[in-house]
Design a protein around this motif. Structure first.
Motif, mmCIF file in Angstrom:
data_model
loop_
_atom_site.group_PDB
_atom_site.id
_atom_site.type_symbol
_atom_site.label_atom_id
_atom_site.label_comp_id
_atom_site.label_asym_id
_atom_site.label_seq_id
_atom_site.Cartn_x
_atom_site.Cartn_y
_atom_site.Cartn_z
ATOM 1 N N ILE A 148 -0.245 -1.879 1.362
ATOM 2 C CA ILE A 148 -1.233 -2.968 1.357
ATOM 3 C C ILE A 148 -2.577 -2.464 0.836
ATOM 4 N N ASN A 149 -3.010 -1.301 1.336
ATOM 5 C CA ASN A 149 -4.318 -0.766 0.932
ATOM 6 C C ASN A 149 -4.381 -0.405 -0.541
ATOM 7 N N ASN A 150 -3.280 0.108 -1.126
ATOM 8 C CA ASN A 150 -3.273 0.409 -2.560
ATOM 9 C C ASN A 150 -3.531 -0.849 -3.377
ATOM 10 N N CYS A 151 -2.910 -1.950 -2.969
ATOM 11 C CA CYS A 151 -3.111 -3.208 -3.704
ATOM 12 C C CYS A 151 -4.538 -3.719 -3.542
ATOM 13 N N LYS A 152 -5.109 -3.554 -2.361
ATOM 14 C CA LYS A 152 -6.485 -3.993 -2.129
ATOM 15 C C LYS A 152 -7.489 -3.098 -2.852
ATOM 16 N N SER A 153 -7.231 -1.793 -2.897
ATOM 17 C CA SER A 153 -8.181 -0.831 -3.468
ATOM 18 C C SER A 153 -8.258 -0.895 -4.983
ATOM 19 N N ALA A 154 -7.147 -1.208 -5.625
ATOM 20 C CA ALA A 154 -7.145 -1.277 -7.090
ATOM 21 C C ALA A 154 -7.921 -2.501 -7.548
ATOM 22 N N ASN A 155 -8.673 -2.338 -8.610
ATOM 23 C CA ASN A 155 -9.367 -3.489 -9.182
ATOM 24 C C ASN A 155 -8.397 -4.341 -9.979
#
Length: 189
Positions: free
Chosen positions: A87-94
């Motif tokens: 989840i965090n990878n998807c949120k962190s990527a622009n």
């Protein structure tokens, strides 16, 4: 523009947790995709396909991937850390670019050539990011096998991974090492 040898040697994976909140411009995303389009391609099959996710689409992808991870992972192997990381990878990527390959339906070339061609398209994107000091990372988790449940693929199309893109705070150069090329060459006369 940086010297090509320097650019190649300094290209690195920059992971989503390293990204900051500075947006990646649409102009740069278009440049990445345009440069990808110039990868080598046998018989001009041009097998690379890309699906660009921003904003809420990234959140939907994160939910899909984390839910799929939960569904396919036996309880004994389930990692709350990995679930949260997805989840965090998807949120962190622009920007997240789904790297897809459209198999030539006539199968005029071996499939590995189309996979290789798509990988070369991704390398073009990666080098473009490096030239602009933008972070990126190609992830190919087992979850990509389920991407047909998220995207509407054409016949013969499949996902080869996710390309995460984001700006990051440059500090010290990111380290990497390689064994000497001489150890990997056999010269024949």
């Amino acid at each position: 523009m940086k010297d090509i040898s320097e650019l190649i040697k300094n290209r690195r994976s920059v992971f989503p947790p390293q990204y900051n909140n500075i947006p990646v411009s649409d102009k740069l995303v278009n440049e990445l995709l345009e440069n990808a389009n110039w990868a080598p391609t046998h018989r001009l099959t041009e097998p690379w396909r890309f699906k660009v996710l921003r904003g809420e689409a990234k959140d939907r992808l994160g939910k899909f991937l984390s839910d799929t991870y939960t569904d396919i992972t036996p309880d004994i192997d389930f990692s709350p850390f990995k679930h949260k990381k997805i989840i965090n990878n998807c949120k962190s990527a622009n920007v997240i670019i789904a790297i897809c390959m459209q198999r030539d339906l006539k199968e005029r070339v071996p499939e590995w050539e189309e996979v290789a061609s798509t990988a070369m398209a991704v390398q073009n994107m990666w080098l473009t990011c490096a030239a602009h000091d933008v972070g990126c990372y190609w992830s190919s988790p087992k979850l990509i096998d389920y991407m047909g449940e998220f995207f509407d693929f054409e016949e013969g199309e499949r996902c080869l991974g996710l390309f995460y893109v984001g700006n990051y705070d440059k500090q010290e150069p990111l380290e990497s090492k390689r064994e000497p090329i001489a150890n990997k060459i056999q010269w024949l006369d």
